[in-house]
Design a protein around this motif. Structure first.
Motif, PDB file in Angstrom:
ATOM      1  N   GLY A  60      21.793   9.033  22.435  1.00 50.93           N
ATOM      2  CA  GLY A  60      21.509   9.964  23.826  1.00 50.93           C
ATOM      3  C   GLY A  60      22.922  10.058  24.355  1.00 50.93           C
ATOM      4  O   GLY A  60      23.587  11.145  24.979  1.00 50.93           O
ATOM      5  N   GLY A  61      23.810   8.766  24.029  1.00 53.42           N
ATOM      6  CA  GLY A  61      25.121   9.049  24.686  1.00 53.42           C
ATOM      7  C   GLY A  61      26.320   9.568  24.104  1.00 53.42           C
ATOM      8  O   GLY A  61      27.242  10.002  24.204  1.00 53.42           O
ATOM      9  N   PRO A  62      26.312   8.727  22.696  1.00 53.52           N
ATOM     10  CA  PRO A  62      27.576   9.018  21.945  1.00 53.52           C
ATOM     11  C   PRO A  62      27.968  10.316  21.326  1.00 53.52           C
ATOM     12  O   PRO A  62      27.227  10.672  20.313  1.00 53.52           O
ATOM     13  CB  PRO A  62      27.499   7.835  20.790  1.00 53.52           C
ATOM     14  CG  PRO A  62      26.198   7.863  20.778  1.00 53.52           C
ATOM     15  CD  PRO A  62      25.456   7.932  21.952  1.00 53.52           C
ATOM     16  N   THR A  63      28.379  11.076  22.058  1.00 53.38           N
ATOM     17  CA  THR A  63      28.746  12.477  21.753  1.00 53.38           C
ATOM     18  C   THR A  63      30.148  13.117  22.236  1.00 53.38           C
ATOM     19  O   THR A  63      30.904  11.980  22.870  1.00 53.38           O
ATOM     20  CB  THR A  63      27.821  13.599  22.549  1.00 53.38           C
ATOM     21  OG1 THR A  63      28.011  13.787  23.687  1.00 53.38           O
ATOM     22  CG2 THR A  63      26.391  13.247  22.314  1.00 53.38           C
ATOM     23  N   SER A  64      30.819  13.974  21.940  1.00 50.08           N
ATOM     24  CA  SER A  64      32.125  14.439  22.323  1.00 50.08           C
ATOM     25  C   SER A  64      32.338  14.294  23.821  1.00 50.08           C
ATOM     26  O   SER A  64      33.368  14.213  24.409  1.00 50.08           O
ATOM     27  CB  SER A  64      32.318  15.491  21.796  1.00 50.08           C
ATOM     28  OG  SER A  64      31.694  16.487  22.368  1.00 50.08           O
ATOM     29  N   ALA A  65      31.061  14.212  24.633  1.00 47.22           N
ATOM     30  CA  ALA A  65      31.162  14.352  26.045  1.00 47.22           C
ATOM     31  C   ALA A  65      31.471  12.918  26.720  1.00 47.22           C
ATOM     32  O   ALA A  65      32.075  12.899  27.896  1.00 47.22           O
ATOM     33  CB  ALA A  65      30.107  14.829  26.695  1.00 47.22           C
TER      34      ALA A  65
END
Length: 316
Positions: A277-282
């Motif tokens: 849920g959290g580890p993205t490019s954002a």
């Protein structure tokens, strides 16, 4: 004594850090970058096991702030007993809302529209059509209406859902409508076509989704968990999945990581993503903005954002 700041991101990669502190880079490596006793502001490494991130805490005798880069603090909270009184624990509110809300919507849509089945059929070279449920006209219940729950509702607005109900620890009013207390769940569950879990893991929410909770969900309802695995009683969920009465989309599980051979992997009607849920490019730009803001506040002796508790004044 040096006022050290420990960062899990190299300080030369973060623009705008205030002058004054000695910045130390530590992302959970075996060797510490300096004496933990000199650390005044500790940023817990992201996506590391709890025992890694909390390892230096017993030696951080001068620390005044512990900052997580996660929305949840459950992986850090047990180790706070090692710290002196007056240490502020801050979470990463504002960092994960966009990514987690995106994933929640992706899991809902993929589950309702049958995307996993399409992928498996593609692997076999099969063309398999048919009717599937839409998100439009569905009733959605969000359990855990903090900043992530609100971000999920923001994204639901475009999908023509029939109604969104909101539940949090206590009742309050919002511009979108009322937020119900947890005690209202038994009355709200039977009307929900989709139940989204975005609540923090606390003693009040551990095992919240038990056999009784699941039994109140309507036949054919979808349970989506982007919160923490232990919020759900895995054995009770498996019983509902194996009966075919409910479906589920899970970004988190209990146990986690889910071991090979666990029956949840092959339960009917379940879609599992590996806690992404959290580890993205954002993540990185928002995490850097948070750290710069917090450290300016810290250096200038201004009130910190996102303070969850202060040791010695709140039960841990």
């Amino acid at each position: 004594m040096t006022a050290d700041v420990w960062l899990p991101i190299p300080p030369d990669e973060i623009e705008g850090l205030p002058d004054g502190p000695a910045y130390r880079f530590w992302d959970g490596a075996e060797d510490f970058p300096a004496d933990p006793a000199d650390c005044a502001f500790y940023v817990v490494p992201y996506m590391r096991p709890g025992e890694v991130g909390t390892r230096p805490l017993p030696r951080m005798t001068s620390v005044r702030v512990v900052q997580t880069l996660s929305a949840g603090i459950d992986h850090v909270e047990p180790a706070l007993r090692h710290l002196p009184a007056g240490v502020r624990l801050c979470n990463a509110r504002g960092v994960h809302e966009a990514s987690t809300a995106e994933l929640a919507l992706a899991l809902i849509l993929a589950s309702l529209r049958g995307i996993p089945g399409f992928v498996r059929a593609q692997d076999r070279g099969e063309w398999r059509g048919g009717f599937r449920p839409a998100l439009a006209d569905r009733n959605v219940l969000i359990v855990g209406y903090g900043s992530i729950g609100a971000a999920i509702e923001d994204r639901l607005a475009a999908f023509e859902v029939a109604r969104v109900a909101r539940v949090a620890r206590s009742a309050r009013a919002t511009v979108r409508g009322p937020v119900h207390p947890l005690t209202d769940l038994p009355a709200l569950l039977p009307d929900a076509d989709v139940v989204v879990l975005s609540t923090p893991l606390t003693e009040a929410t551990r095992g919240l989704v038990n056999a009784g909770f699941l039994a109140r969900m309507k036949d054919g309802a979808l349970l989506v968990n982007v919160a923490r695995g232990p919020v759900v009683d895995t054995k009770a969920l498996l019983a509902e999945l194996e009966s075919g009465r409910l479906t589920a989309a899970l970004d988190v599980t209990d146990p986690e990581p889910l071991p090979a051979g666990h029956p949840l992997w092959h339960a009917p009607g379940v879609l599992i993503s590996p806690h992404v849920g959290g580890p993205t490019s954002a993540f990185l730009p928002r995490a850097k903005r948070l750290l710069v803001n917090q450290l300016h506040r810290f250096v200038n002796q201004e009130p910190l954002a996102n303070v969850i508790l202060t040791t010695g004044t709140t039960s841990i």
